[in-house]
Design an enzyme around this catalytic site. Sequence first.
Site, PDB file in Angstrom:
ATOM      1  N   HIS A  35      13.723   1.207  48.608  1.00  0.00           N
ATOM      2  CA  HIS A  35      13.685   2.676  48.659  1.00  0.00           C
ATOM      3  C   HIS A  35      13.414   3.146  50.093  1.00  0.00           C
ATOM      4  O   HIS A  35      14.117   4.019  50.615  1.00  0.00           O
ATOM      5  CB  HIS A  35      12.591   3.147  47.698  1.00  0.00           C
ATOM      6  CG  HIS A  35      12.278   4.605  47.750  1.00  0.00           C
ATOM      7  ND1 HIS A  35      12.578   5.468  46.713  1.00  0.00           N
ATOM      8  CD2 HIS A  35      11.658   5.368  48.697  1.00  0.00           C
ATOM      9  CE1 HIS A  35      12.166   6.686  47.021  1.00  0.00           C
ATOM     10  NE2 HIS A  35      11.597   6.652  48.215  1.00  0.00           N
ATOM     11  N   GLU A  36      12.419   2.561  50.748  1.00  0.00           N
ATOM     12  CA  GLU A  36      12.065   2.979  52.104  1.00  0.00           C
ATOM     13  C   GLU A  36      13.127   2.563  53.118  1.00  0.00           C
ATOM     14  O   GLU A  36      13.405   3.302  54.073  1.00  0.00           O
ATOM     15  CB  GLU A  36      10.698   2.409  52.497  1.00  0.00           C
ATOM     16  CG  GLU A  36       9.547   2.882  51.628  1.00  0.00           C
ATOM     17  CD  GLU A  36       9.437   4.394  51.533  1.00  0.00           C
ATOM     18  OE1 GLU A  36       9.743   5.095  52.522  1.00  0.00           O
ATOM     19  OE2 GLU A  36       9.055   4.899  50.451  1.00  0.00           O
ATOM     20  N   HIS A  77      15.706   5.130  53.031  1.00  0.00           N
ATOM     21  CA  HIS A  77      15.347   6.275  53.865  1.00  0.00           C
ATOM     22  C   HIS A  77      15.716   6.007  55.324  1.00  0.00           C
ATOM     23  O   HIS A  77      16.257   6.884  56.012  1.00  0.00           O
ATOM     24  CB  HIS A  77      13.839   6.545  53.782  1.00  0.00           C
ATOM     25  CG  HIS A  77      13.416   7.373  52.611  1.00  0.00           C
ATOM     26  ND1 HIS A  77      14.013   8.573  52.278  1.00  0.00           N
ATOM     27  CD2 HIS A  77      12.415   7.193  51.699  1.00  0.00           C
ATOM     28  CE1 HIS A  77      13.414   9.086  51.216  1.00  0.00           C
ATOM     29  NE2 HIS A  77      12.441   8.272  50.836  1.00  0.00           N
ATOM     30  N   GLU A 103      14.365  11.833  47.971  1.00  0.00           N
ATOM     31  CA  GLU A 103      13.721  10.760  47.225  1.00  0.00           C
ATOM     32  C   GLU A 103      14.639  10.208  46.135  1.00  0.00           C
ATOM     33  O   GLU A 103      14.615   9.014  45.823  1.00  0.00           O
ATOM     34  CB  GLU A 103      12.420  11.263  46.601  1.00  0.00           C
ATOM     35  CG  GLU A 103      11.281  11.449  47.584  1.00  0.00           C
ATOM     36  CD  GLU A 103      10.835  10.123  48.162  1.00  0.00           C
ATOM     37  OE1 GLU A 103      10.331   9.272  47.408  1.00  0.00           O
ATOM     38  OE2 GLU A 103      11.014   9.937  49.380  1.00  0.00           O
TER      39      GLU A 103
END
Length: 327
Positions: free
Chosen positions: A138-139, A142, A189
């Site tokens: 997930h990060e 980003h 997100e």
Amino acid sequence: MTENDHGSAPSRQRKRFPGISSRAYEHPADRSALVALRKLSGFDTAFKALSGLLPERSLRLLYLSDSVRVSDAQFSHLNDMLRDACYILDLEKVPPMYVTQDPKPNAMCIGLDEPIIVLTTGLVELLDEEEMRTVVGHEVGHALSGHAVYRTVLLFLTNLALKIAWIPLGTVAITAVVTALREWFRKSELSADRAGLLVGQDVRASMRGLMKIAGGNHLHEMNVDAFLAQADEYEKAGDLRDSVLKILNVLPRSHPFTAVRAAEAEEVVGEPRLPADHGRALPEALGGQGRLGLGLLPRVGRALRRDRAEQQGSAVQTGRGHSRRRR
């Protein structure tokens, strides 16, 4: 991408996406919210000015001096996950990752010139290996999407608003920009959640992680169907009063509600559709199947459905059935 860039290949067999564009997993709401944000009068000018003023070096020194940098010598299992995630999403430079002492489960990707990933001890202690792999993915999503710059500006403006709150009307303009940034970041997100699914390739782990963030480390007391039914009930609460209350509840938050995020993850797996245009060429392995390319990972969808079927069977035996969420 060379072996020296990432150390070794992933620790277990997972699909890799060489040359993937962030548009391949970008949530439509993310794109529209960013367009709306950049249409704010003076936003681009203010953003460029802030980018030159923000103390990024101070931020890096802060984490270097007061947190633990992930490496082969410290939190090596997280370092392996980070390299795996960068390898799978074809992120050329592995960003630094830090673990910081904070009992609240959280993770973020910040930085202007180069992204930094930060995990709290509360999150590290809460999640198991596969759940954490999804969070790291997930990060990294980003970072690949370029979200770190906007996230850093949001942090700075939020702190600035608190410092000048005593000045009459001092926070009006800042609050407007912060509100718009938060609206976009909540949508971003959802994009990063999709990147996490591509990295972890285990939707069960993603669901478990979100349920733990919502209800703590008590999975034996929780049920996937019941959790998704909460999101369904939340979305269907539709009179004017509820709509206003939903807006007021979400305004101060940087992340979407966890049940809503879980429902989004289920929708991605359950409804295979993929837009034709992905910017840079989406890997041929996607084969035009699956809104996130998860069509190439049928075991992901089957695993979730199998778990759900097992839970329903157990519920029938115990007389504690739950309605299945549908879209």
